[in-house]
Design an enzyme around this catalytic site. Structure first.
Site, PDB file in Angstrom:
ATOM      1  CB  CYS A  12      -0.970  -0.107   1.278  1.00 52.68           C
ATOM      2  SG  CYS A  12       0.074   0.175   2.730  1.00 52.68           S
ATOM      3  CG  HIS A  75       2.003  -0.556  13.040  1.00 47.33           C
ATOM      4  ND1 HIS A  75       2.806  -1.611  12.836  1.00 47.33           N
ATOM      5  CD2 HIS A  75       0.962  -0.943  12.060  1.00 47.33           C
ATOM      6  CE1 HIS A  75       2.136  -2.519  12.182  1.00 47.33           C
ATOM      7  NE2 HIS A  75       1.078  -2.154  11.650  1.00 47.33           N
ATOM      8  CB  CYS A  97       0.696   5.017   7.469  1.00 46.36           C
ATOM      9  SG  CYS A  97      -0.597   5.169   6.099  1.00 46.36           S
ATOM     10  CD  GLU A 127      -4.046   2.156  13.218  1.00 44.20           C
ATOM     11  OE1 GLU A 127      -5.098   2.376  13.188  1.00 44.20           O
ATOM     12  OE2 GLU A 127      -3.611   1.356  12.172  1.00 44.20           O
ATOM     13  CB  CYS A 187      -6.751   1.909   5.485  1.00 38.73           C
ATOM     14  SG  CYS A 187      -5.768   2.246   3.944  1.00 38.73           S
ATOM     15  CB  SER A 216      -4.125  -6.243  11.412  1.00 39.30           C
ATOM     16  OG  SER A 216      -5.468  -6.180  11.600  1.00 39.30           O
TER      17      SER A 216
END
Length: 278
Positions: A12, A75, A97, A127, A187, A216
């Site tokens: 990503c 994270h 991110c 996170e 997201c 995850s």
């Protein structure tokens, strides 16, 4: 045997950004550490380790920290932890991110406005541990709680969008709140992959999801696909050799957000080799 590959595969944007920043640091510094694995992908982590990037576990400070760079993974970490690490390491490279950072900032701002923050997520996820550093009394849970007062419901960025909506509906139905705000912080990239995985899974006899065992979002894709067909999660292309392809005519392939696209090509090549040997 036909193979359908998802359109949205590979890293990503957040992982790609983190790796780009890490590789840039390799070219500039000799001693580099990452706080935890930079991505949930064994192959990538091993490759970086060979280039001198060592993985630190939480609360372990190396003796050469003053002469080393520390990379914060996508994270993120809490502000307090970042402040403490800045005192110890020569340089901090923060690859958090932007989507995750937005969650932290939004939760902090709304909390300051007087709302109780409720997050649909896994409390043990990195996170969410970082979020706690921004909003210490945030409620992080997978079960819809009974709430009162002014509430804001958000989500861990890697959670299932459908499960988040379900969580919101159930939370509203069993709560006595004076005011509620709902902010979708899932997201968009992982939500898109989720929908595509579901679409492909409905068409195939077997769905292969490539990604780290501790990822995850990869686990989430496997769970979604398994509702519609036989689904197998593999961490490396080598695991294809262990899959039983008997009576399989259609195969679907997708990946977690920490999986390189090259792994997909290797998996396809291995499947074709298996088919040719029959």
């Amino acid at each position: 045997m036909r193979i359908i590959v998802a359109e949205d595969i590979g890293f990503c944007s957040g992982v790609r950004r983190a790796l780009k920043m890490t590789l840039s640091e390799i070219n500039e510094n000799e001693k580099i550490y990452t706080l935890g694995e930079i991505v949930h992908n064994k192959t990538v982590v091993d490759s970086l380790r060979k280039r001198g990037v060592n993985v630190l576990q939480e609360n372990i400070i190396p003796e050469d920290a003053k002469n080393s760079s520390l990379i914060i993974r996508a994270h993120g970490i809490s502000r307090d932890q970042l402040f403490e690490l800045q005192k110890v390491f020569k340089k901090i490279v923060d690859t958090t991110c932007p989507i995750v950072h937005n969650l932290f900032q939004t939760a902090s701002r709304i909390h300051q406005e007087g709302y109780r923050i409720v997050v649909f997520g896994k409390e043990s996820h990195p996170e969410m541990s970082a979020l706690k550093g921004y909003v210490k009394d945030a409620t992080i849970t997978l079960k819809p709680p009974e709430l009162s007062g002014r509430i804001c419901i958000m989500s861990q960025t890697t959670m299932s969008i459908d499960e988040f909506y379900d969580f919101v509906v159930k939370s509203i139905s069993q709560s006595k709140f004076s005011e509620i705000r709902i902010i979708n912080t899932v997201c968009e990239i992982t939500a898109r992959r989720e929908k595509e995985a579901q679409k492909i899974a409905k068409q195939v006899d077997l769905m292969i999801i490539i990604g780290g065992k501790n990822s995850s979002n990869t686990s989430k894709l496997t769970k979604i696909a398994s509702k519609f067909t036989r689904a197998i999660q593999i961490e490396t292309p080598e695991e294809v050799d262990k899959i039983n392809f008997d009576k399989v005519e259609m195969i679907g392939i997708t990946t977690g957000t920490s999986t390189p696209e090259e792994d997909v090509k290797t998996v396809i090549d291995k499947i074709k080799c298996r088919r040719e040997r029959k």
